[in-house]
Design a protein around this motif. Sequence first.
Motif, PDB file in Angstrom:
ATOM      1  N   PRO A  61       0.685  -1.193  -0.005  1.00 36.16           N
ATOM      2  CA  PRO A  61       0.080   0.134  -0.166  1.00 36.16           C
ATOM      3  C   PRO A  61       0.832   1.302   0.047  1.00 36.16           C
ATOM      4  CG  PRO A  61      -0.950  -1.573   1.486  1.00 36.16           C
ATOM      5  CD  PRO A  61       0.504  -2.118   1.055  1.00 36.16           C
ATOM      6  N   GLU A  62       2.109   1.340   0.731  1.00 38.17           N
ATOM      7  CA  GLU A  62       2.723   2.479   0.781  1.00 38.17           C
ATOM      8  C   GLU A  62       3.304   2.497  -0.578  1.00 38.17           C
ATOM      9  OE1 GLU A  62       5.312  -0.983   2.549  1.00 38.17           O
ATOM     10  OE2 GLU A  62       3.193  -0.306   2.906  1.00 38.17           O
ATOM     11  N   VAL A  63       3.565   1.790  -1.601  1.00 39.03           N
ATOM     12  CA  VAL A  63       4.042   1.980  -2.937  1.00 39.03           C
ATOM     13  C   VAL A  63       3.243   3.138  -3.567  1.00 39.03           C
ATOM     14  CG1 VAL A  63       4.850   1.429  -5.074  1.00 39.03           C
ATOM     15  CG2 VAL A  63       5.819   0.141  -2.966  1.00 39.03           C
ATOM     16  N   LEU A  64       1.799   2.595  -3.613  1.00 36.07           N
ATOM     17  CA  LEU A  64       0.858   3.314  -4.257  1.00 36.07           C
ATOM     18  C   LEU A  64       0.568   4.570  -3.628  1.00 36.07           C
ATOM     19  CD1 LEU A  64      -1.280   0.343  -5.473  1.00 36.07           C
ATOM     20  CD2 LEU A  64       0.470   1.702  -6.729  1.00 36.07           C
ATOM     21  N   ASP A  65       0.616   4.742  -2.195  1.00 39.36           N
ATOM     22  CA  ASP A  65       0.406   5.761  -1.629  1.00 39.36           C
ATOM     23  C   ASP A  65       1.483   7.040  -2.017  1.00 39.36           C
ATOM     24  OD1 ASP A  65      -0.891   7.653   0.263  1.00 39.36           O
ATOM     25  OD2 ASP A  65       1.009   7.535   1.551  1.00 39.36           O
ATOM     26  N   ARG A  66       2.645   6.580  -2.040  1.00 39.15           N
ATOM     27  CA  ARG A  66       3.825   7.313  -2.632  1.00 39.15           C
ATOM     28  C   ARG A  66       3.363   7.866  -4.112  1.00 39.15           C
ATOM     29  NH1 ARG A  66       7.798   4.320  -1.436  1.00 39.15           N
ATOM     30  NH2 ARG A  66       8.112   3.260  -3.431  1.00 39.15           N
ATOM     31  N   VAL A  67       3.090   6.973  -4.917  1.00 38.19           N
ATOM     32  CA  VAL A  67       2.749   7.426  -6.224  1.00 38.19           C
ATOM     33  C   VAL A  67       1.716   8.526  -6.357  1.00 38.19           C
ATOM     34  CG1 VAL A  67       1.924   6.357  -8.575  1.00 38.19           C
ATOM     35  CG2 VAL A  67       3.627   5.296  -7.323  1.00 38.19           C
ATOM     36  N   ALA A  68       0.537   8.014  -5.721  1.00 43.73           N
ATOM     37  CA  ALA A  68      -0.680   9.246  -5.537  1.00 43.73           C
ATOM     38  C   ALA A  68      -0.050  10.179  -4.895  1.00 43.73           C
ATOM     39  CB  ALA A  68      -1.487   8.374  -4.487  1.00 43.73           C
ATOM     40  N   GLN A  69       0.569  10.488  -4.042  1.00 40.37           N
ATOM     41  CA  GLN A  69       1.072  11.843  -3.660  1.00 40.37           C
ATOM     42  C   GLN A  69       1.996  12.622  -4.841  1.00 40.37           C
ATOM     43  OE1 GLN A  69       0.069  13.137  -1.082  1.00 40.37           O
ATOM     44  NE2 GLN A  69      -1.002  11.247  -0.132  1.00 40.37           N
ATOM     45  N   GLU A  70       2.778  11.759  -5.317  1.00 43.07           N
ATOM     46  CA  GLU A  70       3.488  12.420  -6.434  1.00 43.07           C
ATOM     47  C   GLU A  70       2.590  12.912  -7.623  1.00 43.07           C
ATOM     48  OE1 GLU A  70       6.343   9.739  -7.862  1.00 43.07           O
ATOM     49  OE2 GLU A  70       7.215   9.423  -5.646  1.00 43.07           O
ATOM     50  N   ILE A  71       1.585  12.298  -7.782  1.00 37.37           N
ATOM     51  CA  ILE A  71       0.556  12.561  -9.023  1.00 37.37           C
ATOM     52  C   ILE A  71      -0.220  13.931  -8.423  1.00 37.37           C
ATOM     53  CG2 ILE A  71      -1.620  12.165  -9.773  1.00 37.37           C
ATOM     54  CD1 ILE A  71      -0.464   9.115 -10.101  1.00 37.37           C
ATOM     55  N   LEU A  72      -0.664  13.957  -7.106  1.00 39.68           N
ATOM     56  CA  LEU A  72      -1.498  15.013  -6.399  1.00 39.68           C
ATOM     57  C   LEU A  72      -0.415  16.278  -6.514  1.00 39.68           C
ATOM     58  CD1 LEU A  72      -3.465  13.239  -3.562  1.00 39.68           C
ATOM     59  CD2 LEU A  72      -4.282  14.106  -5.839  1.00 39.68           C
ATOM     60  N   GLN A  73       0.919  16.036  -6.258  1.00 39.40           N
ATOM     61  CA  GLN A  73       1.684  17.100  -5.935  1.00 39.40           C
ATOM     62  C   GLN A  73       1.993  17.590  -7.456  1.00 39.40           C
ATOM     63  OE1 GLN A  73       5.542  16.127  -4.237  1.00 39.40           O
ATOM     64  NE2 GLN A  73       6.096  18.396  -4.592  1.00 39.40           N
ATOM     65  N   SER A  74       2.056  16.901  -8.477  1.00 40.25           N
ATOM     66  CA  SER A  74       2.276  17.317  -9.966  1.00 40.25           C
ATOM     67  C   SER A  74       1.128  18.001 -10.297  1.00 40.25           C
ATOM     68  CB  SER A  74       2.468  16.098 -10.860  1.00 40.25           C
ATOM     69  OG  SER A  74       2.699  16.493 -12.132  1.00 40.25           O
ATOM     70  N   THR A  75      -0.162  17.562  -9.935  1.00 39.22           N
ATOM     71  CA  THR A  75      -1.491  18.286 -10.539  1.00 39.22           C
ATOM     72  C   THR A  75      -1.157  19.625  -9.859  1.00 39.22           C
ATOM     73  OG1 THR A  75      -2.366  16.209 -10.487  1.00 39.22           O
ATOM     74  CG2 THR A  75      -3.750  18.109 -10.445  1.00 39.22           C
ATOM     75  N   GLU A  76      -1.141  19.707  -8.699  1.00 42.01           N
ATOM     76  CA  GLU A  76      -1.209  21.156  -7.738  1.00 42.01           C
ATOM     77  C   GLU A  76      -0.345  22.010  -8.366  1.00 42.01           C
ATOM     78  OE1 GLU A  76      -0.496  20.176  -3.699  1.00 42.01           O
ATOM     79  OE2 GLU A  76      -2.444  19.491  -3.419  1.00 42.01           O
ATOM     80  N   GLU A  77       0.994  21.625  -8.871  1.00 38.30           N
ATOM     81  CA  GLU A  77       1.997  22.321  -9.488  1.00 38.30           C
ATOM     82  C   GLU A  77       1.521  22.877 -10.796  1.00 38.30           C
ATOM     83  OE1 GLU A  77       5.570  20.044  -9.298  1.00 38.30           O
ATOM     84  OE2 GLU A  77       5.835  20.251  -7.285  1.00 38.30           O
ATOM     85  N   LYS A  78       0.852  22.247 -11.521  1.00 34.51           N
ATOM     86  CA  LYS A  78       0.456  22.510 -12.739  1.00 34.51           C
ATOM     87  C   LYS A  78      -0.721  23.479 -12.890  1.00 34.51           C
ATOM     88  CE  LYS A  78       1.780  18.310 -15.152  1.00 34.51           C
ATOM     89  NZ  LYS A  78       1.176  17.119 -15.980  1.00 34.51           N
ATOM     90  N   GLU A  79      -1.487  23.501 -11.725  1.00 34.49           N
ATOM     91  CA  GLU A  79      -2.447  24.569 -11.426  1.00 34.49           C
ATOM     92  C   GLU A  79      -2.101  25.782 -10.988  1.00 34.49           C
ATOM     93  OE1 GLU A  79      -5.090  22.416  -8.645  1.00 34.49           O
ATOM     94  OE2 GLU A  79      -6.060  21.170 -10.066  1.00 34.49           O
ATOM     95  N   GLN A  80      -0.773  25.910 -10.709  1.00 35.13           N
ATOM     96  CA  GLN A  80      -0.402  27.179 -10.259  1.00 35.13           C
ATOM     97  C   GLN A  80       0.329  27.950 -11.061  1.00 35.13           C
ATOM     98  OE1 GLN A  80       1.935  26.228  -6.653  1.00 35.13           O
ATOM     99  NE2 GLN A  80       0.355  25.691  -5.318  1.00 35.13           N
TER     100      GLN A  80
END
Length: 80
Positions: A61-80
């Motif tokens: 589970p922690e592997v996919l959690d890390r991937v999900a966090q990276e995707i969310l961070q990337s999405t937030e950076e693109k929105e800014q």
Amino acid sequence: MPHGKHILGRPPTRRVFGTAKVGDRGQIVIPKEAREFFNIHPGDTLLILGSERQGLVVSRPEVLDRVAQEILQSTEEKEQ
């Protein structure tokens, strides 16, 4: 250190560790080489995901959690 079998034409991070039969109670045994390679021990929790077209994925589970966090961070950076 176990390595599994390299899949020709694929990156060396992709390996085949063998097969597993499903028992009467729906249980499978993860091959020893794979357990050692991924440091999986009795009592560990694994996440099972599935797609009707592509099959099953077994992951920590922690592997996919890390991937999900990276995707969310990337999405937030693109929105800014």
